[in-house]
Design an enzyme around this catalytic site. Structure first.
Site, PDB file in Angstrom:
ATOM      1  CB  SER A   4      -0.923  -0.001   1.225  1.00  0.00           C
ATOM      2  OG  SER A   4      -0.158  -0.051   2.420  1.00  0.00           O
ATOM      3  CB  CYS A  22      -8.675   0.709   0.340  1.00  0.00           C
ATOM      4  SG  CYS A  22      -6.998   1.047   0.897  1.00  0.00           S
ATOM      5  N   GLY A  61     -10.512   2.990  -7.004  1.00  0.00           N
ATOM      6  CA  GLY A  61     -11.478   4.043  -7.288  1.00  0.00           C
ATOM      7  C   GLY A  61     -12.303   3.814  -8.530  1.00  0.00           C
ATOM      8  CB  SER A 105     -14.876  -3.777  -6.244  1.00  0.00           C
ATOM      9  OG  SER A 105     -14.796  -2.593  -7.026  1.00  0.00           O
ATOM     10  N   GLY A 118     -10.826  -7.381   0.551  1.00  0.00           N
ATOM     11  CA  GLY A 118      -9.627  -6.763   0.004  1.00  0.00           C
ATOM     12  C   GLY A 118      -8.407  -7.152   0.775  1.00  0.00           C
TER      13      GLY A 118
END
Length: 467
Positions: A329, A384, A419, A441, A467
């Site tokens: 991340s 997230c 996003g 997703s 996730g």
């Protein structure tokens, strides 16, 4: 606003065959009209061929009727203090002077890997394993096998993709002859299909004993006592094909014999593949498939930055993986930089994607370390929590534009990661400069994604997603 596409020769249709980039360039050049009053009219006439309905004819010296703002005006303005998400922006339509078949979506995901469909499936354990990677690669993208499994299992998933032949089921679910029908019912509910090959040890590659289908078990009442071997169709009654059979020959055999499944076996009777009648209607040529020089589907794999991941790199490289993504991340760390340098030393030809980052300085550190691609996005995935927990991140549209514009100077493509909740977000990410878009997703819960089916209270068949 007019979004200017910064991926240049990546060949995305918005920049090559659309009017967005052209209109942006003309709009920017219109500001130099005082220096060269003939420039604007000439270029408008070049872009809009005379005689085509709907083309705006602008005479020399006239102001072009463009609305909105260019991407540079939105993101690079000295007074801009705002971070933009995809939903904060909209693309103004332009004139269409081409057909759908004239467009090209070719784009680079790394320096050396080009995709015909700029989509990458996310390395999440409920999104990408071999089935998803195969489906994405056949469609022109590339799948990234997640790292939340043992090294041996990840290597096997990569090899399944590399061994795949279109039309053949290379890893059918096999069962043993001693399984009870009640247990078989549970497997059917989880898998979503009803026919299974029965092998000696219940695994692929062992001796084929028979096939069990719904017709074999429909009228058996004592399901807690009856075993598969007692009701299956035995090997002697099956129609099989040798392991060197071609797909068109296998399909012809299915049509001629009117069988539901055709096992592919070796001369010793070991099961190596399966062809299903239900797949005949689904089979098609895949001209956009992402393949390597040996005509095998391309696939990527994710790793971490722990010392033990160095062994994973060696094993994945030996298995034939085409690209390695370092999954973190926060991609701008000494641990990731060291891993990038290790991979480039150990496997110089391996394509490496670093990330995730959201600033130009972070991107610079990865580029200096030798990455071939960069993942952009922090804290904006559908589930997230990085921004909430760590207070770190950046609005995705601003991050993609900024990093893509910088990385392009060094020939390093970027992947917009996170996003994305609609096809429109994919288009915006590409307009902002991304070479490809990573989807999680959007792909979770599909037939090709990992996971077992379960039924909700209202009877809907679902898959779990995390996730």
């Amino acid at each position: 606003f007019w979004l200017k596409h910064f991926s240049g020769t990546n060949g995305v249709c918005w920049g090559r065959t659309g009017t967005m980039a052209d209109a942006t360039n003309m709009r920017e050049r219109s500001r130099s009209r005082e220096r060269n009053p003939n420039m604007l009219g000439c270029e408008i006439k070049e872009a809009a061929s005379p005689g085509k309905a709907g083309c705006i004819q602008v005479e020399p010296g006239e102001e072009a009727p463009f609305d909105g703002m260019s991407a540079s005006e939105i993101f690079d303005g000295a007074e801009n203090k705002t971070g933009y998400t995809y939903d904060d922006l909209i693309v103004l339509p332009g004139h269409i002077g081409f057909g759908v078949l004239d467009t090209s979506l070719k784009s680079h995901v790394t320096k050396k890997i080009q995709l015909r469909t700029p989509i990458v499936s996310s390395p999440m354990d409920t999104v990408t394993e071999s089935n998803m990677a195969i489906a994405i690669a056949l469609g022109g993208g590339i799948g990234i096998i997640h790292t939340n499994m043992a090294l041996e299992d990840q290597v096997e998933e990569v090899m399944k993709v590399k061994r795949f032949k279109s039309g053949f089921i290379m890893d059918p679910v096999c069962i043993g002859p001693t399984m009870l029908l009640s247990e078989l019912d549970e497997i059917r509910a989880k898998c979503g299909f009803t026919g299974f090959p029965v092998t000696e040890n219940g695994k692929m590659g062992s001796k084929l004993l028979g096939l069990v289908t719904k017709r074999d078990t429909d009228f058996v009442k004592e399901r807690n006592k009856t075993r598969v071997g007692a009701v299956m169709t035995p090997f002697s009654d099956l129609v099989t094909a040798p392991d060197n059979v071609k797909l068109n020959e296998a399909n012809a055999m299915i049509r001629k014999t009117k069988k539901g499944k055709l096992p592919i076996v070796t001369k010793d009777g070991n099961l190596v593949a399966l062809v299903a009648r239900t797949d005949l209607q689904k089979q098609a040529d895949f001209p956009n498939a992402t393949k390597d020089g040996r005509d095998c589907l391309m696939v990527g794999a994710a790793i971490g930055t722990r010392p033990s991941d160095k062994d994973r790199v060696r094993a994945l490289a030996a298995a034939g993986v085409d690209v390695i993504i370092i999954d973190s991340s926060q991609g701008d760390s000494i641990f990731q930089l060291d891993m990038i340098k290790f991979i480039k030393t150990e496997c110089p030809s391996m394509q490496v994607i670093g990330g995730n980052v959201v600033t130009r300085l972070q991107a610079k550190h990865l580029i200096d370390a030798g990455v071939d691609g960069i993942r952009v996005g922090m804290g904006i995935g559908s589930i997230c929590t990085t921004q909430e927990v760590c207070a770190c991140g950046r609005a995705q549209a601003s991050a993609v534009y900024s990093v893509a514009k910088y990385a392009r100077q060094f020939g390093v493509p970027v992947i917009a990661d996170g996003g994305v909740s609609s096809p429109g977000h994919l288009a915006k990410a590409m307009c902002l400069g991304a070479g490809a878009v990573m989807c999680g997703s959007l792909l979770a819960g599909t037939e090709e994604s990992p996971g077992e089916y379960f039924y909700s209270e209202n009877g809907l068949r679902l898959k779990r997603y995390r996730g």
